[in-house]
Design an enzyme around this catalytic site. Structure first.
Site, mmCIF file in Angstrom:
data_model
loop_
_atom_site.group_PDB
_atom_site.id
_atom_site.type_symbol
_atom_site.label_atom_id
_atom_site.label_comp_id
_atom_site.label_asym_id
_atom_site.label_seq_id
_atom_site.Cartn_x
_atom_site.Cartn_y
_atom_site.Cartn_z
ATOM 1 N N SER A 290 1.458 3.516 -2.221
ATOM 2 C CA SER A 290 1.166 4.606 -3.150
ATOM 3 C C SER A 290 0.458 5.776 -2.507
ATOM 4 O O SER A 290 0.355 6.849 -3.104
ATOM 5 C CB SER A 290 0.310 4.086 -4.318
ATOM 6 O OG SER A 290 -0.944 3.626 -3.850
ATOM 7 N N SER B 250 -3.341 -0.709 14.852
ATOM 8 C CA SER B 250 -4.264 0.399 15.061
ATOM 9 C C SER B 250 -4.648 0.512 16.529
ATOM 10 O O SER B 250 -4.714 -0.484 17.250
ATOM 11 C CB SER B 250 -5.531 0.195 14.227
ATOM 12 O OG SER B 250 -6.525 1.131 14.557
ATOM 13 N N TYR C 67 -12.563 -4.460 11.332
ATOM 14 C CA TYR C 67 -11.268 -3.784 11.289
ATOM 15 C C TYR C 67 -10.568 -3.905 12.643
ATOM 16 O O TYR C 67 -9.387 -4.276 12.714
ATOM 17 C CB TYR C 67 -11.454 -2.317 10.911
ATOM 18 C CG TYR C 67 -10.171 -1.520 10.904
ATOM 19 C CD1 TYR C 67 -9.330 -1.543 9.798
ATOM 20 C CD2 TYR C 67 -9.800 -0.743 11.996
ATOM 21 C CE1 TYR C 67 -8.148 -0.814 9.778
ATOM 22 C CE2 TYR C 67 -8.619 -0.012 11.990
ATOM 23 C CZ TYR C 67 -7.801 -0.044 10.883
ATOM 24 O OH TYR C 67 -6.627 0.676 10.875
ATOM 25 N N ALA C 68 -11.290 -3.587 13.721
ATOM 26 C CA ALA C 68 -10.698 -3.682 15.058
ATOM 27 C C ALA C 68 -10.247 -5.101 15.355
ATOM 28 O O ALA C 68 -9.155 -5.327 15.887
ATOM 29 C CB ALA C 68 -11.700 -3.213 16.105
ATOM 30 N N ASN D 105 1.646 -2.290 5.482
ATOM 31 C CA ASN D 105 0.824 -1.106 5.700
ATOM 32 C C ASN D 105 -0.563 -1.230 5.087
ATOM 33 O O ASN D 105 -1.532 -0.707 5.620
ATOM 34 C CB ASN D 105 1.537 0.113 5.097
ATOM 35 C CG ASN D 105 0.603 1.276 4.883
ATOM 36 O OD1 ASN D 105 0.164 1.930 5.822
ATOM 37 N ND2 ASN D 105 0.272 1.533 3.622
ATOM 38 N N GLY E 172 0.824 -1.201 0.000
ATOM 39 C CA GLY E 172 0.000 0.000 0.000
ATOM 40 C C GLY E 172 0.860 1.253 0.000
ATOM 41 O O GLY E 172 0.548 2.229 0.667
ATOM 42 N N LYS F 215 -7.039 -6.057 13.506
ATOM 43 C CA LYS F 215 -5.820 -5.465 14.060
ATOM 44 C C LYS F 215 -5.438 -6.099 15.398
ATOM 45 O O LYS F 215 -4.239 -6.263 15.701
ATOM 46 C CB LYS F 215 -6.003 -3.955 14.222
ATOM 47 C CG LYS F 215 -6.162 -3.208 12.900
ATOM 48 C CD LYS F 215 -4.963 -3.398 11.987
ATOM 49 C CE LYS F 215 -5.055 -2.544 10.736
ATOM 50 N NZ LYS F 215 -3.874 -2.673 9.853
#
Length: 255
Positions: A16, A147, A160-161, A91, A14, A164
């Protein structure tokens, strides 16, 4: 402390945009050869590549890291161009909203599948191939971007949580497994960062209250995460392996 990555090959997923772009630019400025992955926007990735110090050997690869077979093919191509990979910065990730009280069951399932395949399984597979190469070459560094959400939760983005939190556990397990091979694994856990991924939330009515979570009254800049990644990637920081460092401007405290 002078950091110089001359002769080092640094792989940034990631790379970019956002944190990845900041990492790519910083490592390149410190004389590293930078290998960038992007998922779909080649034009954006080429624009980032064009900003890197041209005196090193940089390259660009399209990669959907949720695809296990694609990762294996990708590493084969990388090793055809580079004899070693010294640093892996994991990342790339996705941040899909799926409010439990609002989405359908099908949407709920899809959000979990996509998020875990990208943020956890994809990272695990990247760690697998990178660490196997690092074992052969006698060492290396893995830096995983986690995160704050792993600790405080993400009510509107629960997958998402969870991804991570699982990433943290996996990283610490790998740190123990890989230390005998002179490979250290480091975990950086930012809060909100000024990136494209967070833009929707930060530009919403909730944006100002998010900034006020920190006594600095702002969110992190991508360059702040990149500087920490470069520090961990440099010689002398191996004994911080398995540690999780918070970089959230004192917006969330844990002990």
């Amino acid at each position: 402390m002078l950091i110089d990555f001359t002769g080092k090959n640094v792989l940034i997923t990631g790379g970019s945009r956002g944190i990845g772009k900041a990492c790519a630019q910083l490592f390149a400025s410190l004389n590293a050869n930078v290998i960038i992955t992007y998922k779909s926007n080649r034009e954006e990735a080429e624009q980032t590549l064009a900003t890197l110090n041209p005196s090193q050997k940089h390259s660009l690869f399209q990669l959907d890291q949720s695809d296990a077979a694609a990762i294996e093919t990708f590493f084969t191509l990388v090793m055809q161009q580079y004899s070693h990979v010294d640093v892996l910065v994991n990342n790339a990730g996705i941040y899909l909203e799926h409010k439990v009280a609002e989405v359908s069951y099908a949407e709920w399932q899809q959000s979990w599948i996509e998020t875990l395949n990208t943020n956890l399984t994809g990272v695990a597979n990247l760690c697998y191939f990178a660490s196997r190469q690092m074992i052969q070459q006698g060492g290396g560094k893995v830096i995983n971007i986690s995160s704050r959400g792993a600790f405080r939760g993400e009510p509107d983005h629960p997958a998402y949580a969870a991804s991570k939190a699982k990433l943290n556990a996996m990283s610490q397990s790998l740190a123990v497994a890989l230390a005998p091979h002179h490979i250290s694994v480091h975990i950086i856990a930012p809060g909100f960062v000024e990136t494209n991924m967070a833009a929707k939330v930060l530009n919403s009515p909730a944006g100002q209250s998010i900034k006020q979570q920190s006594p600095f009254n702002r969110v992190a800049h991508p360059e702040e995460i990149a500087r920490l990644a470069a520090m961990y990637a440099s010689p002398g920081f191996e004994f911080t392996s398995a540690g999780i460092v918070d970089i959230n401007g004192a917006s969330y405290l844990r002990s």
